[in-house]
Design a protein around this motif. Structure first.
Motif, PDB file in Angstrom:
ATOM      1  N   PRO A 103     -13.291 -12.123 -12.057  1.00 19.00           N
ATOM      2  CA  PRO A 103     -13.962 -11.931 -10.764  1.00 19.00           C
ATOM      3  C   PRO A 103     -13.368 -10.813  -9.912  1.00 19.00           C
ATOM      4  CG  PRO A 103     -13.567 -14.265 -11.187  1.00 19.00           C
ATOM      5  CD  PRO A 103     -12.784 -13.496 -12.204  1.00 19.00           C
ATOM      6  N   ASN A 104     -12.209 -10.297 -10.277  1.00 20.23           N
ATOM      7  CA  ASN A 104     -11.588  -9.237  -9.482  1.00 20.23           C
ATOM      8  C   ASN A 104     -12.508  -8.020  -9.369  1.00 20.23           C
ATOM      9  OD1 ASN A 104      -9.371 -10.891  -9.425  1.00 20.23           O
ATOM     10  ND2 ASN A 104      -7.984  -9.479 -10.451  1.00 20.23           N
ATOM     11  N   PRO A 105     -12.620  -7.459  -8.166  1.00 14.37           N
ATOM     12  CA  PRO A 105     -13.436  -6.253  -8.002  1.00 14.37           C
ATOM     13  C   PRO A 105     -12.786  -5.059  -8.689  1.00 14.37           C
ATOM     14  CG  PRO A 105     -12.224  -6.716  -5.993  1.00 14.37           C
ATOM     15  CD  PRO A 105     -11.995  -7.886  -6.899  1.00 14.37           C
ATOM     16  N   ILE A 106     -13.594  -4.097  -9.065  1.00 12.59           N
ATOM     17  CA  ILE A 106     -13.091  -2.894  -9.723  1.00 12.59           C
ATOM     18  C   ILE A 106     -12.585  -1.880  -8.705  1.00 12.59           C
ATOM     19  CG2 ILE A 106     -13.770  -0.885 -11.096  1.00 12.59           C
ATOM     20  CD1 ILE A 106     -13.355  -3.401 -12.739  1.00 12.59           C
ATOM     21  N   SER A 107     -13.321  -1.680  -7.647  1.00 13.35           N
ATOM     22  CA  SER A 107     -12.978  -0.655  -6.655  1.00 13.35           C
ATOM     23  C   SER A 107     -12.167  -1.255  -5.509  1.00 13.35           C
ATOM     24  CB  SER A 107     -14.249  -0.001  -6.128  1.00 13.35           C
ATOM     25  OG  SER A 107     -15.095  -0.981  -5.531  1.00 13.35           O
ATOM     26  N   GLY A 108     -11.736  -0.374  -4.608  1.00 14.54           N
ATOM     27  CA  GLY A 108     -11.035  -0.801  -3.408  1.00 14.54           C
ATOM     28  C   GLY A 108      -9.633  -1.327  -3.649  1.00 14.54           C
ATOM     29  N   GLU A 192      -1.177 -16.446  -6.866  1.00 15.91           N
ATOM     30  CA  GLU A 192      -0.500 -15.227  -6.410  1.00 15.91           C
ATOM     31  C   GLU A 192      -0.582 -14.131  -7.462  1.00 15.91           C
ATOM     32  OE1 GLU A 192       3.165 -16.651  -3.600  1.00 15.91           O
ATOM     33  OE2 GLU A 192       3.191 -17.379  -5.676  1.00 15.91           O
ATOM     34  N   LEU A 193      -0.448 -14.518  -8.731  1.00 12.07           N
ATOM     35  CA  LEU A 193      -0.538 -13.543  -9.817  1.00 12.07           C
ATOM     36  C   LEU A 193      -1.904 -12.879  -9.835  1.00 12.07           C
ATOM     37  CD1 LEU A 193       0.493 -12.200 -12.425  1.00 12.07           C
ATOM     38  CD2 LEU A 193      -0.285 -14.233 -13.663  1.00 12.07           C
ATOM     39  N   VAL A 194      -2.953 -13.693  -9.744  1.00  7.92           N
ATOM     40  CA  VAL A 194      -4.313 -13.151  -9.727  1.00  7.92           C
ATOM     41  C   VAL A 194      -4.500 -12.228  -8.526  1.00  7.92           C
ATOM     42  CG1 VAL A 194      -6.759 -13.727  -9.525  1.00  7.92           C
ATOM     43  CG2 VAL A 194      -5.284 -15.086 -11.012  1.00  7.92           C
ATOM     44  N   GLY A 195      -3.873 -12.598  -7.400  1.00 13.51           N
ATOM     45  CA  GLY A 195      -3.955 -11.766  -6.208  1.00 13.51           C
ATOM     46  C   GLY A 195      -3.368 -10.381  -6.427  1.00 13.51           C
ATOM     47  N   TRP A 196      -2.236 -10.322  -7.113  1.00 14.51           N
ATOM     48  CA  TRP A 196      -1.628  -9.021  -7.395  1.00 14.51           C
ATOM     49  C   TRP A 196      -2.476  -8.206  -8.357  1.00 14.51           C
ATOM     50  CZ3 TRP A 196       1.444  -6.548  -4.495  1.00 14.51           C
ATOM     51  CH2 TRP A 196       2.415  -7.200  -3.732  1.00 14.51           C
ATOM     52  N   THR A 197      -3.089  -8.843  -9.351  1.00 13.07           N
ATOM     53  CA  THR A 197      -3.939  -8.098 -10.288  1.00 13.07           C
ATOM     54  C   THR A 197      -5.212  -7.621  -9.594  1.00 13.07           C
ATOM     55  OG1 THR A 197      -5.090 -10.090 -11.090  1.00 13.07           O
ATOM     56  CG2 THR A 197      -3.076  -9.435 -12.240  1.00 13.07           C
ATOM     57  N   ARG A 198      -5.591  -8.282  -8.519  1.00 11.63           N
ATOM     58  CA  ARG A 198      -6.770  -7.858  -7.760  1.00 11.63           C
ATOM     59  C   ARG A 198      -6.468  -6.582  -6.965  1.00 11.63           C
ATOM     60  NH1 ARG A 198      -7.332 -12.217  -4.909  1.00 11.63           N
ATOM     61  NH2 ARG A 198      -8.545 -13.258  -6.540  1.00 11.63           N
ATOM     62  N   LEU A 219      -4.092  -8.162 -17.489  1.00 10.17           N
ATOM     63  CA  LEU A 219      -4.264  -6.984 -16.640  1.00 10.17           C
ATOM     64  C   LEU A 219      -5.598  -6.301 -16.904  1.00 10.17           C
ATOM     65  CD1 LEU A 219      -0.650  -5.527 -16.883  1.00 10.17           C
ATOM     66  CD2 LEU A 219      -1.748  -6.354 -14.793  1.00 10.17           C
ATOM     67  N   MET A 220      -5.947  -6.146 -18.163  1.00 10.51           N
ATOM     68  CA  MET A 220      -7.200  -5.486 -18.503  1.00 10.51           C
ATOM     69  C   MET A 220      -8.400  -6.314 -18.063  1.00 10.51           C
ATOM     70  SD  MET A 220      -6.076  -3.997 -22.255  1.00 10.51           S
ATOM     71  CE  MET A 220      -7.653  -3.243 -22.668  1.00 10.51           C
ATOM     72  N   ALA A 221      -8.311  -7.642 -18.226  1.00  7.78           N
ATOM     73  CA  ALA A 221      -9.389  -8.516 -17.771  1.00  7.78           C
ATOM     74  C   ALA A 221      -9.558  -8.433 -16.260  1.00  7.78           C
ATOM     75  CB  ALA A 221      -9.114  -9.956 -18.190  1.00  7.78           C
ATOM     76  N   ALA A 222      -8.459  -8.170 -15.570  1.00 10.77           N
ATOM     77  CA  ALA A 222      -8.489  -8.076 -14.107  1.00 10.77           C
ATOM     78  C   ALA A 222      -9.000  -6.721 -13.620  1.00 10.77           C
ATOM     79  CB  ALA A 222      -7.089  -8.325 -13.548  1.00 10.77           C
ATOM     80  N   GLY A 223      -9.233  -5.799 -14.558  1.00  3.42           N
ATOM     81  CA  GLY A 223      -9.708  -4.484 -14.149  1.00  3.42           C
ATOM     82  C   GLY A 223      -8.600  -3.517 -13.791  1.00  3.42           C
ATOM     83  N   GLN A 276     -11.594   1.079 -16.231  1.00  6.03           N
ATOM     84  CA  GLN A 276     -11.417  -0.313 -15.811  1.00  6.03           C
ATOM     85  C   GLN A 276     -12.522  -1.207 -16.371  1.00  6.03           C
ATOM     86  OE1 GLN A 276     -10.788   1.271 -11.522  1.00  6.03           O
ATOM     87  NE2 GLN A 276     -10.025  -0.833 -11.456  1.00  6.03           N
ATOM     88  N   VAL A 277     -13.748  -0.767 -16.237  1.00  6.82           N
ATOM     89  CA  VAL A 277     -14.891  -1.550 -16.721  1.00  6.82           C
ATOM     90  C   VAL A 277     -14.830  -1.683 -18.235  1.00  6.82           C
ATOM     91  CG1 VAL A 277     -17.403  -1.560 -16.955  1.00  6.82           C
ATOM     92  CG2 VAL A 277     -16.354  -0.965 -14.754  1.00  6.82           C
ATOM     93  N   ASN A 278     -14.485  -0.597 -18.916  1.00  6.03           N
ATOM     94  CA  ASN A 278     -14.425  -0.604 -20.372  1.00  6.03           C
ATOM     95  C   ASN A 278     -13.309  -1.532 -20.872  1.00  6.03           C
ATOM     96  OD1 ASN A 278     -15.673   0.442 -22.699  1.00  6.03           O
ATOM     97  ND2 ASN A 278     -13.949   1.810 -23.064  1.00  6.03           N
ATOM     98  N   ALA A 279     -12.170  -1.517 -20.166  1.00  6.94           N
ATOM     99  CA  ALA A 279     -11.048  -2.379 -20.547  1.00  6.94           C
ATOM    100  C   ALA A 279     -11.407  -3.852 -20.395  1.00  6.94           C
ATOM    101  CB  ALA A 279      -9.824  -2.042 -19.699  1.00  6.94           C
ATOM    102  N   ARG A 280     -12.042  -4.173 -19.296  1.00  5.73           N
ATOM    103  CA  ARG A 280     -12.437  -5.570 -19.064  1.00  5.73           C
ATOM    104  C   ARG A 280     -13.421  -6.039 -20.131  1.00  5.73           C
ATOM    105  NH1 ARG A 280     -14.410  -7.176 -13.183  1.00  5.73           N
ATOM    106  NH2 ARG A 280     -12.166  -7.417 -12.899  1.00  5.73           N
ATOM    107  N   ALA A 281     -14.391  -5.219 -20.443  1.00 10.04           N
ATOM    108  CA  ALA A 281     -15.374  -5.583 -21.461  1.00 10.04           C
ATOM    109  C   ALA A 281     -14.721  -5.724 -22.833  1.00 10.04           C
ATOM    110  CB  ALA A 281     -16.483  -4.538 -21.505  1.00 10.04           C
TER     111      ALA A 281
END
Length: 304
Positions: A103-108, A192-198, A219-223, A276-281
């Protein structure tokens, strides 16, 4: 084992790391310990022990009813040491909770270079610190990019040895002049871990010949754009092109890591987000909990 006269059971190892490897034997044969006479004797004794253990290890492995390897790199070692045909060595990738990070956003994202690894010696956090310091010293990196960047090391400590190692890493960061740009987060929660990957833009991995690399998958799944060590499972199975397009970067030396960090930090947003998108996919289906369950069931089908 297969000899039912010894034990009435079936042996089905899922090898996450081979206890022996040809690289270990080679390092014992050519290592610096052999420079002195005493060192030479010790090295030879270790080599004799290692080869005897490797023979016993292979003998036991060949008598397993079914075997799984956690990566193609591990499978290569088992083929060599256990002398099993590839047809008997299916790959069953470890289960990775990729859903928690998708669910992590790619941008920002912030200009954070993130590491996820226990504070163990083989994780080589010192290389991460030196690489980040080298990146900051590159003349081609614009001052705004340099000033915004910071390094965050997230990991756990198992014992007093890890805690002492963590303190030495903090001292090294200060010595390299990056203490104020480096943050250590110890024993964090999953949230907290997910927060840092976001928040992170780049992920660092520096362990030599890691057999798989669950942290890289997360990390790759998180974008996050990863820069992983050019060896082992990360090179053979994880940070591999998808449809001919990159899913991250590989490095070995301090200079290579610094160059990769600079490249990601300075590339246009559109180009970085494509990676980022390619890594997640690339990882979301190959390394999921469901994929593990299906592959493991298939590998065990003949003995269940």
């Amino acid at each position: 084992a297969r000899h039912h006269w010894a034990v009435q059971c079936r042996c089905t190892p899922h090898s996450f790391s081979s206890s022996c490897s040809s690289s270990s034997s080679s390092s014992l044969s050519t290592g610096t310990a052999a420079r002195s006479r005493v060192g030479m004797l010790r090295a030879r004794a270790k080599l004799v022990y290692y080869r005897a253990f490797a023979w016993a290890y292979g003998w036991a492995g060949r008598r397993s009813h079914a075997v799984c390897a956690n990566s193609s790199w591990t499978r290569g070692h088992l083929e060599q040491i256990w002398r099993l045909p590839r047809s008997r060595l299916p790959i069953v990738y470890p289960p990775c909770n990729t859903r928690a990070f998708q669910p992590n956003p790619i941008s920002g994202r912030d200009a954070v270079v993130l590491s996820i690894a226990q504070f163990r010696p083989e994780k080589n956090h010192a290389l991460q610190l030196r690489s980040f310091a080298h990146f900051l010293a590159l003349e081609r990196v614009p001052a705004p990019v340099r000033d915004a960047s910071r390094l965050v090391l997230v990991g756990s400590c198992r014992n007093d040895g890890d805690r002492s190692r963590l303190e030495r890493l903090k001292q090294l960061a200060d010595k390299l002049g990056i203490g104020e740009r480096t943050q250590f987060e110890v024993n964090v929660s999953l949230e907290e871990l997910v927060g840092w990957t976001r928040r992170a833009q780049i992920g660092l991995h520096t362990m030599w010949c890691e057999h798989f690399g669950i942290g890289i998958v997360e990390l790759m799944a998180a974008g996050v754009v990863v820069v992983a060590h050019d060896s082992g499972g990360p090179r053979s199975d994880i940070v591999v092109p998808r449809n001919g397009e990159p899913t991250g970067f590989l490095a070995t030396t301090e200079e290579q890591y610094a160059d990769a960090i600079a490249r990601v930090r300075m590339m246009p947003d559109e180009e970085r987000e494509k990676i980022q998108v390619n890594a997640r996919a690339s990882v979301k289906d190959r390394f999921s909990d469901e994929a593990f369950g299906n592959a493991f069931a298939a590998a065990m089908a003949d003995i269940l």
